[in-house]
Design a protein around this motif. Sequence first.
Motif, PDB file in Angstrom:
ATOM      1  N   ARG A  77       0.847  -1.184   0.000  1.00 57.92           N
ATOM      2  CA  ARG A  77       0.000   0.000   0.000  1.00 57.92           C
ATOM      3  C   ARG A  77       0.890   1.244   0.000  1.00 57.92           C
ATOM      4  NH1 ARG A  77      -2.966  -2.309   4.795  1.00 57.92           N
ATOM      5  NH2 ARG A  77      -4.915  -3.220   4.043  1.00 57.92           N
ATOM      6  N   ASN A  78       0.361   2.335  -0.514  1.00 54.42           N
ATOM      7  CA  ASN A  78       1.060   3.610  -0.378  1.00 54.42           C
ATOM      8  C   ASN A  78       1.193   3.915   1.107  1.00 54.42           C
ATOM      9  OD1 ASN A  78       0.776   6.753   0.059  1.00 54.42           O
ATOM     10  ND2 ASN A  78       1.698   6.463  -1.963  1.00 54.42           N
ATOM     11  N   GLU A  95      -0.877   6.940   2.571  1.00 58.78           N
ATOM     12  CA  GLU A  95      -2.298   6.605   2.673  1.00 58.78           C
ATOM     13  C   GLU A  95      -2.534   5.610   3.807  1.00 58.78           C
ATOM     14  OE1 GLU A  95      -3.423   5.156  -1.147  1.00 58.78           O
ATOM     15  OE2 GLU A  95      -3.064   7.088  -2.157  1.00 58.78           O
ATOM     16  N   ASN A 141      -4.903   6.263   7.065  1.00 57.40           N
ATOM     17  CA  ASN A 141      -6.023   5.380   7.388  1.00 57.40           C
ATOM     18  C   ASN A 141      -5.875   4.750   8.770  1.00 57.40           C
ATOM     19  OD1 ASN A 141      -7.282   5.820   4.917  1.00 57.40           O
ATOM     20  ND2 ASN A 141      -6.218   4.119   3.922  1.00 57.40           N
ATOM     21  N   LYS A 160      -1.465  15.234   6.277  1.00 60.79           N
ATOM     22  CA  LYS A 160      -0.230  15.282   5.500  1.00 60.79           C
ATOM     23  C   LYS A 160       0.870  15.989   6.293  1.00 60.79           C
ATOM     24  CE  LYS A 160       1.707  16.551   1.011  1.00 60.79           C
ATOM     25  NZ  LYS A 160       2.963  17.122   1.578  1.00 60.79           N
TER      26      LYS A 160
END
Length: 216
Positions: free
Chosen positions: A56-57, A60, A64, A70
């Motif tokens: 996964r990124n 992100e 989550n 950010k």
Amino acid sequence: MNQATPLRIDIVSDVVCPWCAVGYSQLAEALKQTNTEYEIHWHPFELNPDTPSEGRNWREHIANKYGSSKEQSDAMRARITEAGAEVGFEFNFTEETRTYNTFDMHQLLHWADQQGCMHELKQALLAAHFTHARALSSREVLADIAAEIGLDRKEALTVLEDQRFADKVRQAQQQWRQQGIQSVPSVIFNQQHLVSGAQGVENFKSILQQLADMPR
């Protein structure tokens, strides 16, 4: 800091855990500065066992999992990068940085342990992930990394494909969970003194001094 017998150090960690890379580098520097004789034993832990095989990124994933903005994510990356640089570990985070399912990696590490190369492979995987952004979801890439430290590439690939050590790794993970390990890095000195997290070189030096002064 000479001892009659080497200090046993068990480290429970995951390859995609940045603080595991920092914490080990701090400990290694403390061991060097205190001239401590030691032996390290690595043990498996999966931070995110539900991560899909393609990964996964990372930004992100952190958003989550922790609800990080950010700005918070950037600040964390900066702290990690600075802490790594202080002990000679290079992080190269980008917007494309990914996190991966590490179950295959732990199986490969288990196999490498049988060849006496677990420590070398662990360091190679950490560098491959955090410094060089290699695609650790690929078994071909994992086999390449094993070959780069002198292990048999074909055998490494076979180990990953037939999953022969899957049960052994799950069993080891369960044993550490049963002992209360819920976060990494977890460092256990002489099988009785647990230290969690990246403590910093000076704190690790203090811990090593205290251990050296204890009656054996």
